[in-house]
Design a protein around this motif. Sequence first.
Motif, PDB file in Angstrom:
ATOM      1  N   MET A  51     -70.018  37.951  28.751  1.00 26.94           N
ATOM      2  CA  MET A  51     -69.517  38.773  28.409  1.00 26.94           C
ATOM      3  C   MET A  51     -70.431  40.228  27.538  1.00 26.94           C
ATOM      4  O   MET A  51     -72.411  39.256  28.209  1.00 26.94           O
ATOM      5  CB  MET A  51     -69.025  38.601  26.415  1.00 26.94           C
ATOM      6  N   GLY A  52     -70.867  41.473  27.980  1.00 24.19           N
ATOM      7  CA  GLY A  52     -71.034  42.514  27.686  1.00 24.19           C
ATOM      8  C   GLY A  52     -70.945  43.338  25.881  1.00 24.19           C
ATOM      9  O   GLY A  52     -69.794  43.353  25.598  1.00 24.19           O
ATOM     10  N   TRP A  53     -71.872  44.500  26.043  1.00 27.86           N
ATOM     11  CA  TRP A  53     -72.001  45.219  25.110  1.00 27.86           C
ATOM     12  C   TRP A  53     -71.665  46.856  25.859  1.00 27.86           C
ATOM     13  O   TRP A  53     -73.117  46.915  26.496  1.00 27.86           O
ATOM     14  CB  TRP A  53     -72.293  44.999  23.517  1.00 27.86           C
ATOM     15  N   PHE A  54     -70.814  47.761  25.321  1.00 28.94           N
ATOM     16  CA  PHE A  54     -71.546  49.237  26.440  1.00 28.94           C
ATOM     17  C   PHE A  54     -71.048  50.237  24.564  1.00 28.94           C
ATOM     18  O   PHE A  54     -70.427  49.825  23.338  1.00 28.94           O
ATOM     19  CB  PHE A  54     -70.469  49.260  27.558  1.00 28.94           C
ATOM     20  N   ARG A  55     -72.000  50.970  24.900  1.00 29.27           N
ATOM     21  CA  ARG A  55     -71.611  52.672  24.224  1.00 29.27           C
ATOM     22  C   ARG A  55     -71.270  53.600  25.494  1.00 29.27           C
ATOM     23  O   ARG A  55     -72.187  53.432  26.144  1.00 29.27           O
ATOM     24  CB  ARG A  55     -72.639  52.802  23.137  1.00 29.27           C
ATOM     25  N   PHE A  64     -74.618  50.183  29.616  1.00 28.96           N
ATOM     26  CA  PHE A  64     -75.147  48.895  29.131  1.00 28.96           C
ATOM     27  C   PHE A  64     -75.565  49.148  28.313  1.00 28.96           C
ATOM     28  O   PHE A  64     -76.618  49.536  28.265  1.00 28.96           O
ATOM     29  CB  PHE A  64     -75.959  48.369  31.046  1.00 28.96           C
ATOM     30  N   VAL A  65     -75.781  48.132  26.641  1.00 31.23           N
ATOM     31  CA  VAL A  65     -76.779  47.600  26.027  1.00 31.23           C
ATOM     32  C   VAL A  65     -76.767  46.103  26.056  1.00 31.23           C
ATOM     33  O   VAL A  65     -78.417  46.130  25.755  1.00 31.23           O
ATOM     34  CB  VAL A  65     -75.335  47.985  24.696  1.00 31.23           C
ATOM     35  N   ALA A  66     -75.619  45.689  26.073  1.00 33.40           N
ATOM     36  CA  ALA A  66     -77.118  43.752  26.195  1.00 33.40           C
ATOM     37  C   ALA A  66     -74.737  42.770  26.649  1.00 33.40           C
ATOM     38  O   ALA A  66     -74.311  43.480  27.150  1.00 33.40           O
ATOM     39  CB  ALA A  66     -76.892  43.056  24.853  1.00 33.40           C
ATOM     40  N   ALA A  67     -76.107  41.714  27.495  1.00 34.68           N
ATOM     41  CA  ALA A  67     -75.191  40.654  28.380  1.00 34.68           C
ATOM     42  C   ALA A  67     -75.841  39.600  28.084  1.00 34.68           C
ATOM     43  O   ALA A  67     -77.215  39.049  27.364  1.00 34.68           O
ATOM     44  CB  ALA A  67     -74.950  41.202  29.441  1.00 34.68           C
ATOM     45  N   ILE A  68     -74.627  38.598  27.712  1.00 36.03           N
ATOM     46  CA  ILE A  68     -75.055  37.277  27.300  1.00 36.03           C
ATOM     47  C   ILE A  68     -73.958  36.036  28.436  1.00 36.03           C
ATOM     48  O   ILE A  68     -73.180  36.617  28.579  1.00 36.03           O
ATOM     49  CB  ILE A  68     -74.602  37.181  25.883  1.00 36.03           C
ATOM     50  N   PRO A  76     -66.839  33.629  37.995  1.00 37.91           N
ATOM     51  CA  PRO A  76     -68.068  33.346  37.367  1.00 37.91           C
ATOM     52  C   PRO A  76     -69.284  34.128  37.854  1.00 37.91           C
ATOM     53  O   PRO A  76     -69.195  35.014  39.105  1.00 37.91           O
ATOM     54  CB  PRO A  76     -68.313  32.228  38.193  1.00 37.91           C
ATOM     55  N   ALA A  77     -70.223  33.831  36.744  1.00 43.08           N
ATOM     56  CA  ALA A  77     -70.770  35.316  37.349  1.00 43.08           C
ATOM     57  C   ALA A  77     -72.196  34.723  36.445  1.00 43.08           C
ATOM     58  O   ALA A  77     -72.316  33.646  34.908  1.00 43.08           O
ATOM     59  CB  ALA A  77     -71.084  36.452  37.105  1.00 43.08           C
ATOM     60  N   ILE A  78     -73.716  34.668  36.378  1.00 42.92           N
ATOM     61  CA  ILE A  78     -74.672  34.861  35.099  1.00 42.92           C
ATOM     62  C   ILE A  78     -74.921  35.770  33.992  1.00 42.92           C
ATOM     63  O   ILE A  78     -74.570  35.154  33.339  1.00 42.92           O
ATOM     64  CB  ILE A  78     -75.918  34.729  35.527  1.00 42.92           C
ATOM     65  N   LEU A  79     -74.753  36.484  34.193  1.00 39.60           N
ATOM     66  CA  LEU A  79     -75.128  38.044  33.503  1.00 39.60           C
ATOM     67  C   LEU A  79     -74.409  39.307  33.981  1.00 39.60           C
ATOM     68  O   LEU A  79     -74.354  38.968  35.553  1.00 39.60           O
ATOM     69  CB  LEU A  79     -76.393  38.376  33.020  1.00 39.60           C
ATOM     70  N   VAL A  80     -73.382  39.974  34.037  1.00 40.85           N
ATOM     71  CA  VAL A  80     -72.794  41.541  34.255  1.00 40.85           C
ATOM     72  C   VAL A  80     -73.469  42.554  33.023  1.00 40.85           C
ATOM     73  O   VAL A  80     -73.430  42.338  32.157  1.00 40.85           O
ATOM     74  CB  VAL A  80     -71.625  41.187  34.056  1.00 40.85           C
ATOM     75  N   THR A  81     -74.296  43.328  34.308  1.00 42.03           N
ATOM     76  CA  THR A  81     -74.656  44.770  33.319  1.00 42.03           C
ATOM     77  C   THR A  81     -73.504  46.016  34.155  1.00 42.03           C
ATOM     78  O   THR A  81     -74.241  46.964  33.380  1.00 42.03           O
ATOM     79  CB  THR A  81     -75.583  44.874  33.734  1.00 42.03           C
ATOM     80  N   THR A  82     -73.015  46.609  35.023  1.00 43.63           N
ATOM     81  CA  THR A  82     -72.187  47.127  35.242  1.00 43.63           C
ATOM     82  C   THR A  82     -71.279  47.338  34.530  1.00 43.63           C
ATOM     83  O   THR A  82     -70.551  46.151  34.766  1.00 43.63           O
ATOM     84  CB  THR A  82     -72.076  47.460  36.889  1.00 43.63           C
ATOM     85  N   THR A  83     -70.081  48.500  34.567  1.00 41.95           N
ATOM     86  CA  THR A  83     -68.907  48.510  34.319  1.00 41.95           C
ATOM     87  C   THR A  83     -67.989  47.867  34.630  1.00 41.95           C
ATOM     88  O   THR A  83     -67.042  47.479  34.447  1.00 41.95           O
ATOM     89  CB  THR A  83     -68.986  49.836  34.488  1.00 41.95           C
ATOM     90  N   TYR A  91     -61.992  43.186  31.402  1.00 39.18           N
ATOM     91  CA  TYR A  91     -61.420  43.503  30.168  1.00 39.18           C
ATOM     92  C   TYR A  91     -61.968  43.867  29.161  1.00 39.18           C
ATOM     93  O   TYR A  91     -63.588  43.668  29.237  1.00 39.18           O
ATOM     94  CB  TYR A  91     -60.599  41.900  29.432  1.00 39.18           C
ATOM     95  N   TRP A  92     -61.924  45.374  28.512  1.00 40.96           N
ATOM     96  CA  TRP A  92     -62.477  45.499  27.248  1.00 40.96           C
ATOM     97  C   TRP A  92     -61.481  45.936  26.170  1.00 40.96           C
ATOM     98  O   TRP A  92     -60.130  45.581  26.477  1.00 40.96           O
ATOM     99  CB  TRP A  92     -62.446  47.445  27.972  1.00 40.96           C
ATOM    100  N   GLY A  93     -62.450  45.870  25.227  1.00 45.37           N
ATOM    101  CA  GLY A  93     -61.578  46.229  23.500  1.00 45.37           C
ATOM    102  C   GLY A  93     -61.408  47.894  23.975  1.00 45.37           C
ATOM    103  O   GLY A  93     -61.616  48.507  24.474  1.00 45.37           O
ATOM    104  N   GLN A  94     -60.973  47.854  22.519  1.00 42.20           N
ATOM    105  CA  GLN A  94     -60.318  49.556  22.055  1.00 42.20           C
ATOM    106  C   GLN A  94     -61.943  50.118  21.800  1.00 42.20           C
ATOM    107  O   GLN A  94     -61.383  51.842  21.424  1.00 42.20           O
ATOM    108  CB  GLN A  94     -59.592  49.319  21.235  1.00 42.20           C
TER     109      GLN A  94
END
Length: 125
Positions: free
Chosen positions: A34-38, A47-51, A102-109, A114-117
Motif C-alpha cells: 500500500m502507499g500514500w501520495f499527496r 509519492f509520500v510513503a509505501a509499505i 504482487p510486489a514488494i514496494l510500489v512508489t509510482t502512481t 485503486y485509490w481513495g477519494q
Amino acid sequence: QVQLVESGGGLVQAGGSLRLSCAASGRTVTNYPMGWFRQAPGKEREFVAAISWSGGTTYYADSVKGRFTISRDNAKNTGYLQMNSLKPDDTAVYYCAARTRPAILVTTTHQYDYWGQGTQVTVSS
C-alpha cells in the motif's frame, strides 16, 4: 474491486501532528503493498510513503523521512500515515493507494490499481 476511504485530515499548526487512516473494503489488500501520495494545488501527485504487505518494509520520500511513519493493520484491512512535525509545505490532498498484484514496494502512481477519494491536510504557519 477495492474501495479505499481515507480519514483523519484537517487543519493543524506547523509542528503539529495528524494521523491518516485508509480503510479498505471489498477485495482484501492484506497480501499486497500500500502507499500514500499527496497532491498540492497546481502540482503533480507525488509519492509520500509505501509499505510492504507484511509491514516489514517501508520506504519514504526524502521530504518526509524522519517525520512520517507508514503502518498497516492487516486484521483491520487498514493502513495509516502518522505525520509529525508538520510543515506548511506538507499542505495537500493525501491519497492512499493499493494494488492486488504482487510486489514488494510500489512508489509510482501508475503501479497502483485503486485509490481513495483523498483527505485534505492543511498546515498553517
